[in-house]
Design an enzyme around this catalytic site. Structure first.
Site, PDB file in Angstrom:
ATOM      1  N   HIS A  57      28.669   1.217  60.425  1.00  0.00           N
ATOM      2  CA  HIS A  57      28.514   0.489  61.241  1.00  0.00           C
ATOM      3  C   HIS A  57      29.160   0.804  62.515  1.00  0.00           C
ATOM      4  O   HIS A  57      30.451   1.557  62.508  1.00  0.00           O
ATOM      5  CB  HIS A  57      29.100  -0.798  61.013  1.00  0.00           C
ATOM      6  CG  HIS A  57      27.531  -1.403  60.100  1.00  0.00           C
ATOM      7  ND1 HIS A  57      27.421  -2.886  60.185  1.00  0.00           N
ATOM      8  CD2 HIS A  57      26.189  -1.025  59.536  1.00  0.00           C
ATOM      9  CE1 HIS A  57      26.256  -2.875  59.193  1.00  0.00           C
ATOM     10  NE2 HIS A  57      26.053  -2.064  59.100  1.00  0.00           N
ATOM     11  N   GLU A  59      31.580  -0.476  65.244  1.00  0.00           N
ATOM     12  CA  GLU A  59      32.975  -1.379  64.314  1.00  0.00           C
ATOM     13  C   GLU A  59      33.858  -0.170  63.245  1.00  0.00           C
ATOM     14  O   GLU A  59      34.999   0.277  63.447  1.00  0.00           O
ATOM     15  CB  GLU A  59      32.849  -2.595  64.211  1.00  0.00           C
ATOM     16  CG  GLU A  59      32.750  -3.648  65.693  1.00  0.00           C
ATOM     17  CD  GLU A  59      31.216  -3.499  65.547  1.00  0.00           C
ATOM     18  OE1 GLU A  59      30.461  -5.065  65.506  1.00  0.00           O
ATOM     19  OE2 GLU A  59      30.180  -3.004  64.395  1.00  0.00           O
ATOM     20  N   SER A  82      27.231  -7.966  69.246  1.00  0.00           N
ATOM     21  CA  SER A  82      27.966  -8.929  68.404  1.00  0.00           C
ATOM     22  C   SER A  82      28.119  -8.477  66.763  1.00  0.00           C
ATOM     23  O   SER A  82      27.223  -8.269  65.674  1.00  0.00           O
ATOM     24  CB  SER A  82      27.425 -10.443  68.026  1.00  0.00           C
ATOM     25  OG  SER A  82      28.237 -11.765  66.977  1.00  0.00           O
ATOM     26  N   CYS A  84      28.126  -7.853  62.663  1.00  0.00           N
ATOM     27  CA  CYS A  84      28.073  -8.458  61.999  1.00  0.00           C
ATOM     28  C   CYS A  84      28.796  -9.148  60.613  1.00  0.00           C
ATOM     29  O   CYS A  84      30.298  -8.945  60.786  1.00  0.00           O
ATOM     30  CB  CYS A  84      27.110  -7.418  60.902  1.00  0.00           C
ATOM     31  SG  CYS A  84      28.013  -5.819  60.296  1.00  0.00           S
ATOM     32  N   CYS A  87      31.651  -6.081  59.761  1.00  0.00           N
ATOM     33  CA  CYS A  87      32.361  -5.657  60.672  1.00  0.00           C
ATOM     34  C   CYS A  87      33.010  -7.269  60.991  1.00  0.00           C
ATOM     35  O   CYS A  87      34.722  -6.914  61.524  1.00  0.00           O
ATOM     36  CB  CYS A  87      32.204  -5.072  61.711  1.00  0.00           C
ATOM     37  SG  CYS A  87      30.919  -3.470  61.150  1.00  0.00           S
TER      38      CYS A  87
END
Length: 151
Positions: A57, A59, A82, A84, A87
């Site tokens: 992902h 991040e 935003s 998940c 993360c």
């Protein structure tokens, strides 16, 4: 858009640029930047499609590129969407004290989880980031559902 200082605007813009790059590569358009003050430590983007890696992902890619850090307690993580739960859990685990999010309209993520764990969260409501993610979801609903583990 939430009021951001000049550093926040610049670094969040970098995260959104990472998201655009991911989109252009055929991936999920989520970008992230980790900074200590106004110094960029690392940037990354969602590379699940590009690398065939289910946990890459935005991040997570950024944090991996940052390498080992003695501490994250003086950092800010900027992200185009935003986070998940995976993360968000990593943000809490690493004690990252501050997260600036471009948008939480297309995916609400885990803002309240972060806040309940002492993380300062700013949602900028960035129109460009929102439009980019909306376009991606509209054009790639199956890939989006795979990314967020929805059937």
């Amino acid at each position: 858009m939430a009021a951001l200082n000049a550093t926040d605007q610049r670094l969040l813009g970098m995260a959104i640029d990472e998201a655009r790059t991911g989109f252009d590569e055929g991936g999920v358009p989520i970008g992230s930047v980790l900074a200590r003050g106004d110094e960029v430590i690392a940037s990354g983007r969602n590379r699940r499609v590009q690398n065939g890696d289910p946990i890459a992902h935005g991040e997570m890619d950024c944090l991996q590129r940052a390498g080992r850090q003695r501490s994250y307690r003086d950092t800010t993580l900027y992200t185009s969407l935003s986070p998940c739960m995976m993360c968000a859990g990593t943000i809490v685990q690493f004690s990252i004290p501050r997260v600036v999010i471009a948008e939480a309209e297309n995916f609400a993520g885990n803002v309240e989880f972060l806040r309940s764990n002492g993380v300062e969260v700013i949602v900028a409501d960035d129109a460009d980031a929102t439009a980019l993610m909306r376009r991606f979801i509209d054009e790639n609903p199956e890939l989006w559902n795979e990314d967020i583990a929805e059937e």
